[in-house]
Every structure is written in C-alpha cells, then in structure tokens.
Design an enzyme around this catalytic site. Structure first.
Site, mmCIF file in Angstrom:
data_model
loop_
_atom_site.group_PDB
_atom_site.id
_atom_site.type_symbol
_atom_site.label_atom_id
_atom_site.label_comp_id
_atom_site.label_asym_id
_atom_site.label_seq_id
_atom_site.Cartn_x
_atom_site.Cartn_y
_atom_site.Cartn_z
ATOM 1 N N TYR A 1 12.250 2.784 -1.074
ATOM 2 C CA TYR A 1 11.598 1.464 -1.031
ATOM 3 C C TYR A 1 10.292 1.490 -1.817
ATOM 4 O O TYR A 1 10.080 0.670 -2.731
ATOM 5 C CB TYR A 1 11.334 1.037 0.424
ATOM 6 C CG TYR A 1 10.293 -0.059 0.535
ATOM 7 C CD1 TYR A 1 10.550 -1.342 0.057
ATOM 8 C CD2 TYR A 1 9.029 0.190 1.092
ATOM 9 C CE1 TYR A 1 9.590 -2.349 0.126
ATOM 10 C CE2 TYR A 1 8.072 -0.806 1.165
ATOM 11 C CZ TYR A 1 8.349 -2.072 0.684
ATOM 12 O OH TYR A 1 7.401 -3.059 0.744
ATOM 13 N N LYS B 1 9.142 -0.453 -5.295
ATOM 14 C CA LYS B 1 7.988 -1.360 -5.408
ATOM 15 C C LYS B 1 7.040 -0.861 -6.503
ATOM 16 O O LYS B 1 6.495 -1.657 -7.279
ATOM 17 C CB LYS B 1 7.243 -1.468 -4.066
ATOM 18 C CG LYS B 1 8.009 -2.166 -2.962
ATOM 19 C CD LYS B 1 8.328 -3.622 -3.261
ATOM 20 C CE LYS B 1 7.112 -4.516 -3.266
ATOM 21 N NZ LYS B 1 7.488 -5.947 -3.458
ATOM 22 N N ASP C 1 0.823 -1.215 0.000
ATOM 23 C CA ASP C 1 0.000 0.000 0.000
ATOM 24 C C ASP C 1 0.858 1.268 0.000
ATOM 25 O O ASP C 1 0.358 2.360 -0.270
ATOM 26 C CB ASP C 1 -0.976 0.004 1.181
ATOM 27 C CG ASP C 1 -0.313 0.005 2.557
ATOM 28 O OD1 ASP C 1 0.928 -0.061 2.630
ATOM 29 O OD2 ASP C 1 -1.051 0.069 3.564
ATOM 30 N N GLU C 2 2.172 1.120 0.295
ATOM 31 C CA GLU C 2 3.035 2.309 0.340
ATOM 32 C C GLU C 2 3.204 2.960 -1.021
ATOM 33 O O GLU C 2 3.644 4.107 -1.107
ATOM 34 C CB GLU C 2 4.413 1.956 0.911
ATOM 35 C CG GLU C 2 4.340 1.494 2.338
ATOM 36 C CD GLU C 2 5.630 1.663 3.129
ATOM 37 O OE1 GLU C 2 6.570 2.296 2.639
ATOM 38 O OE2 GLU C 2 5.659 1.148 4.245
HETATM 39 P P1 NAD Z 1 11.371 -9.952 4.143
HETATM 40 O O1 NAD Z 1 12.430 -8.903 4.066
HETATM 41 O O2 NAD Z 1 11.086 -10.599 5.454
HETATM 42 O O3 NAD Z 1 11.714 -11.129 3.111
HETATM 43 C C1 NAD Z 1 12.254 -10.895 1.836
HETATM 44 C C2 NAD Z 1 12.791 -12.227 1.302
HETATM 45 O O4 NAD Z 1 13.248 -12.014 -0.028
HETATM 46 C C3 NAD Z 1 13.986 -12.783 2.096
HETATM 47 O O5 NAD Z 1 13.849 -14.163 2.294
HETATM 48 C C4 NAD Z 1 15.184 -12.479 1.200
HETATM 49 O O6 NAD Z 1 16.257 -13.396 1.360
HETATM 50 C C5 NAD Z 1 14.541 -12.581 -0.179
HETATM 51 N N1 NAD Z 1 15.268 -11.828 -1.219
HETATM 52 C C6 NAD Z 1 15.662 -10.516 -1.153
HETATM 53 N N2 NAD Z 1 16.287 -10.180 -2.298
HETATM 54 C C7 NAD Z 1 16.266 -11.276 -3.097
HETATM 55 C C8 NAD Z 1 16.736 -11.537 -4.405
HETATM 56 N N3 NAD Z 1 17.371 -10.599 -5.130
HETATM 57 N N4 NAD Z 1 16.536 -12.762 -4.941
HETATM 58 C C9 NAD Z 1 15.897 -13.730 -4.224
HETATM 59 N N5 NAD Z 1 15.444 -13.542 -2.968
HETATM 60 C C10 NAD Z 1 15.621 -12.316 -2.413
HETATM 61 O O7 NAD Z 1 10.083 -9.273 3.535
HETATM 62 P P2 NAD Z 1 8.525 -9.466 3.898
HETATM 63 O O8 NAD Z 1 8.165 -8.508 4.959
HETATM 64 O O9 NAD Z 1 8.222 -10.904 4.049
HETATM 65 O O10 NAD Z 1 7.871 -8.922 2.540
HETATM 66 C C11 NAD Z 1 7.613 -9.798 1.455
HETATM 67 C C12 NAD Z 1 6.977 -9.015 0.336
HETATM 68 O O11 NAD Z 1 5.765 -8.417 0.800
HETATM 69 C C13 NAD Z 1 7.842 -7.859 -0.160
HETATM 70 O O12 NAD Z 1 7.719 -7.797 -1.564
HETATM 71 C C14 NAD Z 1 7.239 -6.627 0.483
HETATM 72 O O13 NAD Z 1 7.435 -5.498 -0.326
HETATM 73 C C15 NAD Z 1 5.777 -7.025 0.553
HETATM 74 N N6 NAD Z 1 4.991 -6.406 1.640
HETATM 75 C C16 NAD Z 1 5.433 -6.484 2.940
HETATM 76 C C17 NAD Z 1 4.630 -5.956 3.957
HETATM 77 C C18 NAD Z 1 5.060 -5.989 5.411
HETATM 78 O O14 NAD Z 1 4.445 -5.322 6.236
HETATM 79 N N7 NAD Z 1 6.075 -6.749 5.774
HETATM 80 C C19 NAD Z 1 3.396 -5.345 3.650
HETATM 81 C C20 NAD Z 1 3.000 -5.288 2.300
HETATM 82 C C21 NAD Z 1 3.794 -5.838 1.309
HETATM 83 O O1 DAU Z 2 2.518 -0.610 4.454
HETATM 84 C C1 DAU Z 2 3.166 -1.774 4.054
HETATM 85 C C2 DAU Z 2 4.628 -1.663 4.399
HETATM 86 O O2 DAU Z 2 4.705 -1.770 5.804
HETATM 87 C C3 DAU Z 2 5.500 -2.708 3.731
HETATM 88 O O3 DAU Z 2 5.485 -2.515 2.342
HETATM 89 C C4 DAU Z 2 6.939 -2.648 4.232
HETATM 90 O O4 DAU Z 2 7.688 -3.739 3.704
HETATM 91 C C5 DAU Z 2 6.921 -2.735 5.739
HETATM 92 O O5 DAU Z 2 8.240 -2.541 6.229
HETATM 93 C C6 DAU Z 2 5.986 -1.692 6.346
HETATM 94 O O6 DAU Z 2 6.523 -0.348 6.166
HETATM 95 P P1 DAU Z 2 6.489 0.740 7.359
HETATM 96 O O7 DAU Z 2 7.535 1.731 7.116
HETATM 97 O O8 DAU Z 2 5.112 1.215 7.604
HETATM 98 O O9 DAU Z 2 6.883 -0.265 8.568
HETATM 99 P P2 DAU Z 2 7.877 -0.104 9.824
HETATM 100 O O10 DAU Z 2 7.631 -1.295 10.676
HETATM 101 O O11 DAU Z 2 9.260 0.200 9.415
HETATM 102 O O12 DAU Z 2 7.303 1.179 10.552
HETATM 103 C C7 DAU Z 2 5.942 1.234 10.985
HETATM 104 C C8 DAU Z 2 5.729 2.598 11.631
HETATM 105 O O13 DAU Z 2 6.515 2.663 12.839
HETATM 106 C C9 DAU Z 2 6.186 3.734 10.757
HETATM 107 O O14 DAU Z 2 5.294 4.849 10.915
HETATM 108 C C10 DAU Z 2 7.556 4.100 11.314
HETATM 109 C C11 DAU Z 2 7.426 3.774 12.799
HETATM 110 N N1 DAU Z 2 8.687 3.350 13.436
HETATM 111 C C12 DAU Z 2 9.382 2.333 12.838
HETATM 112 C C13 DAU Z 2 10.580 1.908 13.359
HETATM 113 C C14 DAU Z 2 11.349 0.783 12.697
HETATM 114 C C15 DAU Z 2 9.155 3.970 14.584
HETATM 115 O O15 DAU Z 2 8.507 4.891 15.139
HETATM 116 N N2 DAU Z 2 10.342 3.555 15.105
HETATM 117 C C16 DAU Z 2 11.092 2.562 14.526
HETATM 118 O O16 DAU Z 2 12.188 2.262 15.060
#
Ligand code: NAD
Ligand code: DAU
Length: 324
Positions: free
Chosen positions: A137, A141, A113-114
């Site tokens: 980032y 995406k 959603d970012e």
């Molecule tokens: P994560 O960082 O935990 O995992 C990423 C994985 O991708 C790891 O296993 C890493 O080794 C692998 N990877 C990285 N670069 C690579 C490459 N070049 N080739 C092959 N593998 C590679 O991430 P996550 O939080 O599980 O997120 C997964 C997906 O979901 C991402 O695309 C992220 O943008 C999306 N997403 C995450 C969130 C969230 O809140 N975590 C929310 C919405 C969307």
């Molecule tokens: O919205 C989906 C996204 O959510 C994903 O695409 C990303 O992969 C995932 O990392 C996440 O992004 P955010 O930047 O929202 O997540 P993060 O956990 O880094 O931060 C959540 C909120 O907390 C954000 O407003 C920043 C704040 N924060 C984060 C960290 C790491 C703090 O206040 N202190 C911190 O140390």
C-alpha cells in the site's frame, strides 16, 4: 474530486458543498465506496475509474481543479493482494496527471505519512525526508507521489501533495482499526490486536484532515509536499483501552493475534510547513473519539449491511486463522 464516496473524500465533498462550491465526484464504487456517504450532499456523481482516461475527461470537463482521494487504502488488503494497489494508486494517479497536463487544472494528490516508513521515538518525518515505504500500500502511494512530483518538474503542472496521518471519524469503512474495534465491541466480537499492541499512530480527526487538504488546494505551491498530522501519538493498546471504555465492552474481548507482516512501529510527522500556511488541528481524541463511537452506536443501519457479503470474505481471510 475522485474517491468522494469513500471515507475522507465524502467529508471533503460535503465541506466544499456546504461552502457553496460546485463539485463533481468521480468514483468507481469499490468495496469501500458508498453512495450513502454523500446523502444530502448535492454533488454531481460520475461512476467511473480513475484509470480510464475517458471517464476522467468526462468527469473533469467543467472542473478547474482536481483532488485525488481515490485509492486502494488498506494495508492488510495490500498484503493479501498488491496488484490492484499498483493499478489504482500509481497508474490511476498518472492518468489524472495527464488530464491535469492537458487542461492546466490545479491538482492535489492526497497521500499518506506511511510513505516515510516508520520512525523511531523522538523523530518526526519532514517533507524533505526520503520515502521508505514498508507495505505494498505505502509503496503504491509513494509511486503516485513521485509521479506527481515528476509531472511538476517535467511538464510544469500545478500540483501539490498532502501526506496525512491516521484519520478517524464517522463513515470510515470498518476494516480500519477504530471502526473495526468499535463495531466489534458493540457486537461483543473479539478485537484482534496485532503483535504486542505497542505500535504508535498519530491520530487526526477527519475534519482536520479535510481542512488541511482544502488549504493546500488553495494556497499550496506547485511541487510542494505538505504533512498533515493530528500530533496525537497513541499506542494501539491504549487506543483499544479507550474504545473498551467508551463502548462499555469487556476487556476479555481483546485478543492478541499474529502481527501484520512488515508492520510499521511508529509514524509521526512534522507539520510546521502546513501550520505556516495557517492550519492547525482543532480536534483531539478526547472529544473526537467519544463522538465517533456515538456515531457508530447510532448508525448501525450504515455499517451492518457493510459487514456482510464481501466484507465477510475479507474478514475470514484476514482473521480466521489469527483468531483460531
Ligand atoms: P476509502 O477506502 O474509504 O475510499 C477510497 C474511495 O476511492 C472509495 O470511494 C472507492 O470507491 C474509490 N476508488 C477506489 N479505486 C478507485 C478507482 N480506481 N477509480 C475511482 N475511484 C476509486 O479511503 P480513505 O480512507 O477515505 O482514503 C482516501 C485517501 O486518503 C486515500 O488516497 C488514502 O491513501 C489517503 N489517506 C487515508 C488516511 C486514513 O487514515 N484513512 C490517512 C492518510 C491518507
Ligand atoms: O498513516 C496513514 C494511514 O493510516 C493511511 O494511509 C491508511 O489508508 C490507513 O489505513 C491507516 O493505515 P494503518 O495501517 O496505520 O491503519 P489501520 O487502521 O489498518 O491500523 C492502525 C493500527 O492498528 C496499526 O498499527 C495496525 C493495528 N491494527 C489494525 C487492525 C485492522 C490491529 O492491531 N488490529 C487490526 O485488526
């Protein structure tokens, strides 16, 4: 599927394995990839990079569909060093799309959603809204998403995009706010709250996110984008309060620190399109957060080794000055 050793990808791999699917995981095992996340989950694991066409072809040789979870995924790291984000999230996606084009496989791009950028209170982003990313980032995406949509229109590939909201649950790398604050609270370490702490995120349990991606894989249309969001909007300072309560840590651990540059104030997504396909979130923070805190409490052997080595270097760069 790619990125299956990461947080969301490993839950998705387990989900497919448990329903009896044959799964191949292609993962580079970057700092956030962890084989332990796939323990007990009988999938074929291929160690490789999505930017490498040969690795993609080898891993995908017997696959009828692909789901791309592989990414550089942390906003703060993208501010410290954007280049790797462009490489994996844009170029890597394009390499996967070439595989899709050659094989005719079905494909789902897991996005965020970012890409919509932040939205004022009362507004939610719908799939037709323009992308307006704020960080390296989210810009990377958005670049991946646009490649997918261009490949659908130009080459007729069968691909869809999901845009998920902030996801939480077990096995999340402790750089993201929930696992960072929970593990720091359990260790009596400071919780660095950025800026005024009033930024809003829309939280979703990892099981609900995976269910949404699975539904899009099966029923999503080519060239269609689907928002996936928990619909639970919480300010960071309120989330922090709940974490303190659940860990029993003292409020004095909370440290207001310098804000993240370009920090998005609020995300919110309109999920009607996916709900029409039959999806709805089943978990709330009221049940999911205590369960997640309990998981981190019980699984120190998972996160303690992570919090050394490379993690310490990142932590120093990100927080040393902020925490004084
Ligand atoms: P994560 O960082 O935990 O995992 C990423 C994985 O991708 C790891 O296993 C890493 O080794 C692998 N990877 C990285 N670069 C690579 C490459 N070049 N080739 C092959 N593998 C590679 O991430 P996550 O939080 O599980 O997120 C997964 C997906 O979901 C991402 O695309 C992220 O943008 C999306 N997403 C995450 C969130 C969230 O809140 N975590 C929310 C919405 C969307
Ligand atoms: O919205 C989906 C996204 O959510 C994903 O695409 C990303 O992969 C995932 O990392 C996440 O992004 P955010 O930047 O929202 O997540 P993060 O956990 O880094 O931060 C959540 C909120 O907390 C954000 O407003 C920043 C704040 N924060 C984060 C960290 C790491 C703090 O206040 N202190 C911190 O140390």
């Amino acid at each position: 599927m790619t990125g299956g050793a990461g947080f969301i990808g490993s839950h998705f791999a387990r989900r497919l394995f448990e329903r009896g699917d044959e799964v191949v995981v292609l993962d580079k095992l970057t700092y956030s990839g962890n084989r332990a996340n796939l323990e007990g989950c009988d999938v074929e694991f291929v160690h490789g990079d999505i930017c490498d066409p040969e690795a993609v072809a080898a891993a995908g040789a017997r696959c009828g569909a692909g789901v791309n979870f592989a990414a550089e995924s942390h906003v703060d790291r993208s501010i410290l060093g954007p280049a790797e984000f462009i490489r994996t999230d844009v170029l890597g996606t394009q390499v996967l799309l070439e595989w899709v084009r050659e094989t005719g496989a079905r494909f789902v791009q897991v996005s965020t959603d970012e890409v919509y950028g932040d939205v004022p209170r009362g507004v939610s982003s719908s799939e037709d809204d323009p992308v307006r990313p704020s960080s390296p980032y989210s810009a990377s995406k958005a670049g991946g998403d646009l490649q997918v949509l261009a490949y659908v229109r130009t080459f007729g590939v069968n691909a869809s995009v999901t845009r998920g909201s902030n996801t939480y649950g077990p096995n999340q790398y402790p750089e993201k706010v929930i696992p960072l604050f929970v593990t720091n609270a359990l260790d009596g370490e400071p919780l660095p709250l950025y800026g005024d702490g009033r930024q809003v995120r829309d939280w979703m349990h990892v099981d609900d996110h995976c269910a949404g991606i699975e539904l899009v894989l099966e029923r999503g249309g080519p060239g269609e984008v689907y928002n996936v969001g928990g619909g639970e909007e919480v300010e960071n300072r309120e989330l922090t309060r709940r974490i303190l309560e659940l860990t029993g840590a003292d409020g004095s651990l909370v440290r207001p620190v310098a804000d993240r540059p370009g920090h998005d104030r609020r995300y919110a997504v309109d999920t009607r399109k996916l709900r029409e396909l039959g999806w709805a979130p089943t978990r709330t923070l009221a049940d999911g957060l205590p369960e997640t805190v309990a998981w981190y409490r019980a699984n120190r052997d998972w996160w303690e080794p992570i919090k050394s080595g490379e993690y310490r270097q990142f932590y120093e760069r990100q927080y040393a000055e902020r925490l004084g």
